[in-house]
Design a protein around this motif. Structure first.
Motif, PDB file in Angstrom:
ATOM      1  N   SER A   1       0.832  -1.192   0.000  1.00  0.00           N
ATOM      2  CA  SER A   1       0.000   0.000   0.000  1.00  0.00           C
ATOM      3  C   SER A   1       0.872   1.250   0.000  1.00  0.00           C
ATOM      4  N   ILE A   2       0.289   2.354  -0.386  1.00  0.00           N
ATOM      5  CA  ILE A   2       1.020   3.616  -0.407  1.00  0.00           C
ATOM      6  C   ILE A   2       1.457   4.005   1.000  1.00  0.00           C
ATOM      7  N   ALA A   3       0.627   3.729   1.987  1.00  0.00           N
ATOM      8  CA  ALA A   3       0.964   4.080   3.369  1.00  0.00           C
ATOM      9  C   ALA A   3       2.263   3.419   3.813  1.00  0.00           C
ATOM     10  N   GLN A   5       4.678   2.391   1.611  1.00  0.00           N
ATOM     11  CA  GLN A   5       5.720   2.929   0.729  1.00  0.00           C
ATOM     12  C   GLN A   5       6.255   4.271   1.215  1.00  0.00           C
ATOM     13  N   ILE A   6       5.398   5.104   1.798  1.00  0.00           N
ATOM     14  CA  ILE A   6       5.857   6.417   2.260  1.00  0.00           C
ATOM     15  C   ILE A   6       6.145   6.448   3.756  1.00  0.00           C
ATOM     16  N   THR A  84      -4.387  14.757   3.388  1.00  0.00           N
ATOM     17  CA  THR A  84      -4.088  14.773   1.971  1.00  0.00           C
ATOM     18  C   THR A  84      -5.241  14.133   1.210  1.00  0.00           C
ATOM     19  N   ASP A  86      -7.094  13.688  -3.097  1.00  0.00           N
ATOM     20  CA  ASP A  86      -7.075  14.064  -4.515  1.00  0.00           C
ATOM     21  C   ASP A  86      -8.183  15.026  -4.885  1.00  0.00           C
TER      22      ASP A  86
END
Length: 87
Positions: A1-3, A5-6, A84, A86
């Motif tokens: 997941s992006i969570a 990855q960052i 954050t 979109d």
């Protein structure tokens, strides 16, 4: 997941997934939480405190009103909050 990855969550092995209104269980043993927006309105004060005690918490698919509630609850507990999205 992006969570992951960052760096918001360390891994998904010990993360409680709260994706719908019927997901229940003991939140205590988990290091982090991924909370779907449909859960925000029904969360108790105790559940908010439990999530705040985790090393990472990610809220997904939230409405603007739910985002405001998340920010309000977290700020009441003394946290600095970033939102954050979109949209």
């Amino acid at each position: 997941s992006i969570a992951i990855q960052i760096g918001l969550l360390k891994n998904t092995n010990n993360v409680q997934l709260l994706e719908n209104e019927t997901t229940e269980g003991d939140w205590g043993p988990y290091d982090g939480a991924l909370i779907h927006g449909c859960r925000v309105d029904g969360m108790t004060d105790e559940q908010w405190k439990m999530i705040a005690s985790k090393s990472g918490a990610v809220f997904a698919r939230t409405t603007p009103a739910q985002k405001l509630e998340i920010v309000r609850r977290c700020q009441e507990m003394g946290y600095i909050v970033a939102v954050t999205g979109d949209g």
